[in-house]
Write an enzyme that holds these catalytic residues in place. Structure first.
Site, PDB file in Angstrom:
ATOM      1  N   ASP A  31       0.859  -1.189   0.000  1.00 39.15           N
ATOM      2  CA  ASP A  31       0.000   0.000   0.000  1.00 39.15           C
ATOM      3  C   ASP A  31       0.895   1.239   0.000  1.00 39.15           C
ATOM      4  O   ASP A  31       1.909   1.264   0.702  1.00 39.15           O
ATOM      5  CB  ASP A  31      -0.875  -0.020   1.272  1.00 39.15           C
ATOM      6  CG  ASP A  31      -2.094   0.874   1.173  1.00 39.15           C
ATOM      7  OD1 ASP A  31      -3.223   0.342   1.277  1.00 39.15           O
ATOM      8  OD2 ASP A  31      -1.926   2.098   0.986  1.00 39.15           O
ATOM      9  N   ASP A  51       4.558   1.666  -4.056  1.00 39.44           N
ATOM     10  CA  ASP A  51       3.637   2.246  -5.025  1.00 39.44           C
ATOM     11  C   ASP A  51       3.559   1.365  -6.270  1.00 39.44           C
ATOM     12  O   ASP A  51       4.607   1.050  -6.846  1.00 39.44           O
ATOM     13  CB  ASP A  51       4.151   3.646  -5.391  1.00 39.44           C
ATOM     14  CG  ASP A  51       3.089   4.475  -6.065  1.00 39.44           C
ATOM     15  OD1 ASP A  51       2.155   3.892  -6.654  1.00 39.44           O
ATOM     16  OD2 ASP A  51       3.201   5.708  -6.013  1.00 39.44           O
ATOM     17  N   SER A 117     -15.518  -2.008 -11.273  1.00 42.26           N
ATOM     18  CA  SER A 117     -16.592  -1.134 -10.804  1.00 42.26           C
ATOM     19  C   SER A 117     -17.778  -1.155 -11.755  1.00 42.26           C
ATOM     20  O   SER A 117     -17.608  -1.302 -12.975  1.00 42.26           O
ATOM     21  CB  SER A 117     -16.052   0.293 -10.716  1.00 42.26           C
ATOM     22  OG  SER A 117     -17.114   1.179 -10.446  1.00 42.26           O
ATOM     23  N   TYR A 141     -12.818   7.571 -14.527  1.00 35.28           N
ATOM     24  CA  TYR A 141     -12.673   6.500 -13.533  1.00 35.28           C
ATOM     25  C   TYR A 141     -13.196   5.175 -14.100  1.00 35.28           C
ATOM     26  O   TYR A 141     -12.490   4.165 -14.135  1.00 35.28           O
ATOM     27  CB  TYR A 141     -13.428   6.883 -12.256  1.00 35.28           C
ATOM     28  CG  TYR A 141     -13.650   5.723 -11.327  1.00 35.28           C
ATOM     29  CD1 TYR A 141     -12.582   5.023 -10.805  1.00 35.28           C
ATOM     30  CD2 TYR A 141     -14.942   5.308 -10.997  1.00 35.28           C
ATOM     31  CE1 TYR A 141     -12.785   3.929  -9.973  1.00 35.28           C
ATOM     32  CE2 TYR A 141     -15.157   4.228 -10.162  1.00 35.28           C
ATOM     33  CZ  TYR A 141     -14.068   3.544  -9.661  1.00 35.28           C
ATOM     34  OH  TYR A 141     -14.280   2.461  -8.841  1.00 35.28           O
ATOM     35  N   LYS A 145     -11.046   1.660 -15.313  1.00 40.84           N
ATOM     36  CA  LYS A 145     -11.323   0.306 -14.799  1.00 40.84           C
ATOM     37  C   LYS A 145     -11.648  -0.641 -15.953  1.00 40.84           C
ATOM     38  O   LYS A 145     -11.262  -1.806 -15.941  1.00 40.84           O
ATOM     39  CB  LYS A 145     -12.494   0.345 -13.805  1.00 40.84           C
ATOM     40  CG  LYS A 145     -12.154   1.029 -12.493  1.00 40.84           C
ATOM     41  CD  LYS A 145     -11.378   0.084 -11.582  1.00 40.84           C
ATOM     42  CE  LYS A 145     -11.053   0.701 -10.253  1.00 40.84           C
ATOM     43  NZ  LYS A 145     -10.237  -0.156  -9.392  1.00 40.84           N
ATOM     44  N   ASN A 170     -21.970   0.121  -4.673  1.00 44.37           N
ATOM     45  CA  ASN A 170     -21.453   1.061  -3.670  1.00 44.37           C
ATOM     46  C   ASN A 170     -21.085   0.377  -2.357  1.00 44.37           C
ATOM     47  O   ASN A 170     -21.974  -0.030  -1.605  1.00 44.37           O
ATOM     48  CB  ASN A 170     -22.468   2.174  -3.437  1.00 44.37           C
ATOM     49  CG  ASN A 170     -22.503   3.137  -4.602  1.00 44.37           C
ATOM     50  OD1 ASN A 170     -22.691   2.726  -5.737  1.00 44.37           O
ATOM     51  ND2 ASN A 170     -22.296   4.406  -4.332  1.00 44.37           N
ATOM     52  N   PHE A 206     -26.601  16.231  -4.013  1.00 48.05           N
ATOM     53  CA  PHE A 206     -26.165  16.639  -5.352  1.00 48.05           C
ATOM     54  C   PHE A 206     -27.207  16.275  -6.404  1.00 48.05           C
ATOM     55  O   PHE A 206     -27.111  15.253  -7.066  1.00 48.05           O
ATOM     56  CB  PHE A 206     -24.812  16.011  -5.686  1.00 48.05           C
ATOM     57  CG  PHE A 206     -23.712  16.397  -4.740  1.00 48.05           C
ATOM     58  CD1 PHE A 206     -23.551  17.715  -4.338  1.00 48.05           C
ATOM     59  CD2 PHE A 206     -22.838  15.454  -4.226  1.00 48.05           C
ATOM     60  CE1 PHE A 206     -22.549  18.084  -3.447  1.00 48.05           C
ATOM     61  CE2 PHE A 206     -21.829  15.801  -3.349  1.00 48.05           C
ATOM     62  CZ  PHE A 206     -21.677  17.128  -2.951  1.00 48.05           C
ATOM     63  N   ARG A 276     -23.622  16.534  -9.364  1.00 49.96           N
ATOM     64  CA  ARG A 276     -22.166  16.361  -9.438  1.00 49.96           C
ATOM     65  C   ARG A 276     -21.835  15.784 -10.828  1.00 49.96           C
ATOM     66  O   ARG A 276     -22.445  14.790 -11.220  1.00 49.96           O
ATOM     67  CB  ARG A 276     -21.762  15.394  -8.329  1.00 49.96           C
ATOM     68  CG  ARG A 276     -20.313  15.362  -7.990  1.00 49.96           C
ATOM     69  CD  ARG A 276     -20.060  14.572  -6.715  1.00 49.96           C
ATOM     70  NE  ARG A 276     -20.397  13.158  -6.853  1.00 49.96           N
ATOM     71  CZ  ARG A 276     -20.202  12.252  -5.896  1.00 49.96           C
ATOM     72  NH1 ARG A 276     -19.694  12.614  -4.732  1.00 49.96           N
ATOM     73  NH2 ARG A 276     -20.522  10.995  -6.077  1.00 49.96           N
TER      74      ARG A 276
HETATM   75  N1  UFG Z   1     -23.982  12.299  -2.749  1.00 47.25           N
HETATM   76  C1  UFG Z   1     -24.637  13.397  -2.255  1.00 47.25           C
HETATM   77  N2  UFG Z   1     -24.015  14.119  -1.293  1.00 47.25           N
HETATM   78  C2  UFG Z   1     -22.776  13.804  -0.784  1.00 47.25           C
HETATM   79  C3  UFG Z   1     -22.121  12.671  -1.314  1.00 47.25           C
HETATM   80  C4  UFG Z   1     -22.759  11.944  -2.303  1.00 47.25           C
HETATM   81  O1  UFG Z   1     -25.754  13.727  -2.673  1.00 47.25           O
HETATM   82  O2  UFG Z   1     -22.250  14.509   0.083  1.00 47.25           O
HETATM   83  C5  UFG Z   1     -24.660  11.493  -3.783  1.00 47.25           C
HETATM   84  C6  UFG Z   1     -23.855  11.396  -5.070  1.00 47.25           C
HETATM   85  O3  UFG Z   1     -24.098  12.488  -5.910  1.00 47.25           O
HETATM   86  C7  UFG Z   1     -24.346  10.054  -5.620  1.00 47.25           C
HETATM   87  C8  UFG Z   1     -24.652   9.235  -4.350  1.00 47.25           C
HETATM   88  O4  UFG Z   1     -24.761  10.173  -3.303  1.00 47.25           O
HETATM   89  O5  UFG Z   1     -25.536  10.240  -6.306  1.00 47.25           O
HETATM   90  C9  UFG Z   1     -23.540   8.258  -4.002  1.00 47.25           C
HETATM   91  O6  UFG Z   1     -22.313   8.973  -4.029  1.00 47.25           O
HETATM   92  P1  UFG Z   1     -20.950   8.389  -3.459  1.00 47.25           P
HETATM   93  O7  UFG Z   1     -19.918   9.473  -3.612  1.00 47.25           O
HETATM   94  O8  UFG Z   1     -21.153   7.823  -2.114  1.00 47.25           O
HETATM   95  O9  UFG Z   1     -20.641   7.168  -4.421  1.00 47.25           O
HETATM   96  P2  UFG Z   1     -20.567   7.098  -6.029  1.00 47.25           P
HETATM   97  O10 UFG Z   1     -21.796   6.348  -6.490  1.00 47.25           O
HETATM   98  O11 UFG Z   1     -20.284   8.400  -6.664  1.00 47.25           O
HETATM   99  O12 UFG Z   1     -19.242   6.235  -6.243  1.00 47.25           O
HETATM  100  C10 UFG Z   1     -18.973   5.088  -5.475  1.00 47.25           C
HETATM  101  C11 UFG Z   1     -17.457   4.849  -5.474  1.00 47.25           C
HETATM  102  C12 UFG Z   1     -16.987   4.475  -6.855  1.00 47.25           C
HETATM  103  C13 UFG Z   1     -17.861   3.352  -7.411  1.00 47.25           C
HETATM  104  C14 UFG Z   1     -19.303   3.734  -7.371  1.00 47.25           C
HETATM  105  C15 UFG Z   1     -20.201   2.634  -7.857  1.00 47.25           C
HETATM  106  O13 UFG Z   1     -16.762   6.003  -5.029  1.00 47.25           O
HETATM  107  O14 UFG Z   1     -15.649   4.066  -6.768  1.00 47.25           O
HETATM  108  O15 UFG Z   1     -19.656   4.004  -6.013  1.00 47.25           O
HETATM  109  O16 UFG Z   1     -21.523   3.128  -7.969  1.00 47.25           O
HETATM  110  F1  UFG Z   1     -17.536   3.081  -8.695  1.00 47.25           F
END
Ligand code: UFG
Length: 323
Positions: A31, A51, A117, A141, A145, A170, A206, A276
């Site tokens: 790691d 790394d 993913s 991203y 992958k 998730n 978001f 977002r």
């Molecule tokens: N969200 C909010 N507010 C926040 C954070 C997130 O509304 O403060 C929303 C995001 O816009 C999204 C949902 O919550 O709609 C989930 O967001 P996350 O950031 O928790 O997770 P993501 O779905 O963006 O991404 C995660 C991992 C990725 C993976 C993906 C698979 O970070 O590596 O899940 O769906 F690929």
């Protein structure tokens, strides 16, 4: 088995290491400690700091340990960040992964488990998502992958590698020992819990004009211990494959916040923000293939259980691993 685990000091990797040790495997964690924590690596696993982007470093660690299998968690994993800094996504997820794969093959290690993913699919045409739908990522991203999945196929053909690529939905929740602690937290559940802990004064949502019942994005949350379990099952596989790893249930951002309100007893105020970039409206897995081929079934598939375990860990570690 002797197992080389990249990213084993991070969130999902450290929980997988716990489960590997319970099964009697010998584990070396590799790691770079960018998002990893020494305390997350439970004994008797050993930690080598290095790394994957540096071929000499990863090659020295792999050739010294001579693993029988590699589980590759290390990587960049934030959708939003990849939309502003794609370079590090291709560098680490594609080139770093290939360095690791090459080092493994050179010591005759041909069993490889990869953290892919559901972001490789982009905007799915069909819900729930099975493995046959087209992969058309909508962010660097997911694209990085997908490219590494293709690298794995070529290493299978050229070098006889047997791989299992697990396309996570998730990841969420915590074990008793390990949970989410990142330098900058962008994920939904830990941010919601930080509001409940009083570390943040409100949640940002978001986007609430998506084509979903309540207008907020829907995701398939899968418990990190269940994810870990699938990696352990993948070690027994004799053939290569790609698998979706989700519970099959989707929850909106508003449903997650509402569930967290019930569990924490906190009002968790929330404000609407613009969407977002790079966020697909809805991602929900069909987990039939992984169930059929690997006998995998989520043990913690209720959203409330997932959030409860994350909440227990967060309360015990309000300042993460430095608590
Ligand atoms: N969200 C909010 N507010 C926040 C954070 C997130 O509304 O403060 C929303 C995001 O816009 C999204 C949902 O919550 O709609 C989930 O967001 P996350 O950031 O928790 O997770 P993501 O779905 O963006 O991404 C995660 C991992 C990725 C993976 C993906 C698979 O970070 O590596 O899940 O769906 F690929």
């Amino acid at each position: 088995m002797r197992i080389f685990v990249t990213g084993g000091a991070g969130y999902i990797g450290s929980v997988c290491v716990e489960e590997l040790l319970k099964c009697g495997h010998e584990v070396l964690v590799f790691d770079n400690m960018e998002e990893g924590h020494q305390r997350a690596v439970v004994s008797p696993a050993t930690l080598t700091v290095g790394d994957i982007n540096n071929f000499e470093q990863v090659n020295a660690a792999v050739s010294g340990f001579k693993p029988e299998a590699v589980i590759h968690f290390a990587g960049k994993a934030l959708v939003g960040e990849s939309m502003t800094n794609p370079y590090v996504y291709y560098q680490t997820n594609v080139m770093g992964g290939t360095n690791l794969l090459e080092a493994a093959v050179r010591v005759g290690c041909k069993k490889f488990v990869f953290s892919s993913s559901c972001a490789t699919y982009g905007l799915p045409e069909k819900m729930p998502m099975d493995e046959r739908i087209p992969q058309r990522p909508i962010n660097p991203y997911g694209h990085s992958k997908l490219i590494f999945e293709q690298v794995l196929k070529w290493y299978e053909q050229v070098h006889g590698v047997t791989f299992t690529a697990l396309r996570y939905f998730n990841a969420a929740g915590a074990s008793k020992v390990n949970g989410e602690d990142r330098k900058i937290e962008t994920h939904l559940i830990p941010n919601v819990l930080d509001v409940a802990l009083g570390k943040k004064d409100h949640m940002s949502i978001f986007g609430n004009e998506y084509n979903t019942p309540d207008g907020t994005c829907i995701r398939d949350y899968v418990h990190v211990i269940d994810l870990a379990d699938a990696h352990i099952k993948a070690l027994d596989r004799a053939s290569s494959g790609f698998y979706n790893l989700g519970s099959g249930d989707g929850y909106s951002v508003l449903q997650v916040i509402e569930t967290a309100r019930k569990i924490t007893g906190h009002a968790i105020p929330a404000k609407m923000m613009p969407p977002r970039p790079g966020d697909p409206p809805r991602l929900v897995a069909s987990a039939n293939k992984v169930k059929m081929d690997m006998g995998w079934k989520p043990r913690f598939n209720k959203l409330s259980t997932i959030i409860e375990t994350a909440w227990e860990w967060r309360k015990a570690h309000p300042n993460g691993y430095n608590s």
